[in-house]
Design an enzyme around this catalytic site. Structure first.
Site, PDB file in Angstrom:
ATOM      1  N   GLU A  24      30.890   9.034  -9.628  1.00 28.71           N
ATOM      2  CA  GLU A  24      32.326   8.949  -9.913  1.00 28.71           C
ATOM      3  C   GLU A  24      32.596   8.639 -11.379  1.00 28.71           C
ATOM      4  OE1 GLU A  24      33.411   5.607  -7.341  1.00 28.71           O
ATOM      5  OE2 GLU A  24      33.169   4.232  -9.033  1.00 28.71           O
ATOM      6  N   CYS A  34      29.512  -6.796  -9.860  1.00 29.78           N
ATOM      7  CA  CYS A  34      30.281  -5.825 -10.645  1.00 29.78           C
ATOM      8  C   CYS A  34      31.656  -6.407 -10.954  1.00 29.78           C
ATOM      9  CB  CYS A  34      30.415  -4.514  -9.878  1.00 29.78           C
ATOM     10  SG  CYS A  34      31.363  -3.272 -10.772  1.00 29.78           S
ATOM     11  N   HIS A  73      28.937   7.935 -13.280  1.00 25.60           N
ATOM     12  CA  HIS A  73      27.930   6.925 -12.964  1.00 25.60           C
ATOM     13  C   HIS A  73      27.587   6.938 -11.478  1.00 25.60           C
ATOM     14  CE1 HIS A  73      31.901   5.018 -12.722  1.00 25.60           C
ATOM     15  NE2 HIS A  73      31.414   4.190 -11.811  1.00 25.60           N
ATOM     16  N   HIS A  98      36.187   7.076 -13.907  1.00 29.04           N
ATOM     17  CA  HIS A  98      37.542   6.507 -13.906  1.00 29.04           C
ATOM     18  C   HIS A  98      37.850   5.929 -15.271  1.00 29.04           C
ATOM     19  CE1 HIS A  98      34.858   3.181 -13.075  1.00 29.04           C
ATOM     20  NE2 HIS A  98      34.567   3.661 -11.875  1.00 29.04           N
ATOM     21  N   HIS A 112      33.113  -0.993 -15.982  1.00 30.76           N
ATOM     22  CA  HIS A 112      32.367  -1.917 -15.132  1.00 30.76           C
ATOM     23  C   HIS A 112      31.408  -2.736 -15.993  1.00 30.76           C
ATOM     24  CE1 HIS A 112      33.538   0.045 -11.437  1.00 30.76           C
ATOM     25  NE2 HIS A 112      32.820   1.131 -11.626  1.00 30.76           N
TER      26      HIS A 112
HETATM   27 MN    MN Z   1      32.846   3.088 -10.549  1.00 35.12          MN
END
Ligand code: MN
Length: 147
Positions: free
Chosen positions: A61, A115, A101, A63, A67
Site C-alpha cells: 500500500e 507502528c 511498502h 498513502h 509510519h
Molecule cells: Mn501503511
C-alpha cells in the site's frame, strides 16, 4: 488509564486483538492489530502493535501519511519504495509519504512491530494494475511483493 499491564507476551490488559483491516481479501495474510495508545488532542498519534504470522504479509500500500516502525518480535523483511530490507528485532523502519511498502514475516516465525501514525490520516491505497506492472519491472521487487 495510566498503566496497562502486559498479560502475555505482546498482549495487554483490555487491549483488543483486532483484525488488521476491516475489509477481507488476499492482499494481506495473517496480520493482527492492537491499538496500544489511541491518541488524543494532546498527543494526536496512534501507537499500534502489529503481528504478522509466519509466512504472512501486510498489504502492499501507499498513502500520504508516514509510519515510524520498531521491530519488537522476530525478524522478517520490508519493501519501502523499491528497496527490500531484512529486519531483525530492534530495527527501526521509516516509511515516507506516498511510498509503496509491505512487511513480510519469515516461514519460521512471527514478525511483530510497533507502528506510530498520525491520528488524522488518509486511507491507504493499493496499486493499480499499471502501478503494479511498474513495480514488477524490478525483479527483486517482483519476487518480494504479495498482492
Ligand atoms: Mn501503511
Amino acid at each position: 488509564r495510566t498503566h496497562v499491564r502486559q498479560t502475555a507476551p505482546f498482549r495487554w490488559e483490555e487491549v483488543s486483538l483486532l483484525a488488521y483491516k476491516e475489509d477481507e481479501g488476499t492482499h494481506f495474510k495473517g496480520v493482527t492489530r492492537q491499538v496500544l495508545f489511541p491518541g488524543d488532542s494532546q498527543l494526536p498519534v496512534q501507537w499500534r502493535y502489529f503481528e504478522v504470522a509466519e509466512g504472512g504479509h501486510s498489504t502492499l500500500e501507499s498513502h500520504d501519511h508516514v509510519h515510524a516502525v520498531m521491530i519488537v518480535r522476530g525478524e522478517g523483511a520490508v519493501l519501502v519504495g523499491t528497496r527490500i530490507h531484512r529486519l531483525a528485532t530492534g530495527d527501526l523502519v521509516y516509511v515516507p509519504a506516498r511510498t509503496w511498502h509491505q512487511f513480510r514475516a519469515p516461514a519460521q516465525g512471527p514478525l511483530g512491530f510497533l507502528c506510530l501514525v498520525a491520528l488524522e490520516r488518509d486511507k491507504p491505497r493499493r496499486p493499480t494494475a499499471e502501478e503494479l506492472a511498474r513495480l514488477r519491472e524490478d525483479p527483486a521487487v517482483a519476487s518480494f511483493i504479495r498482492v
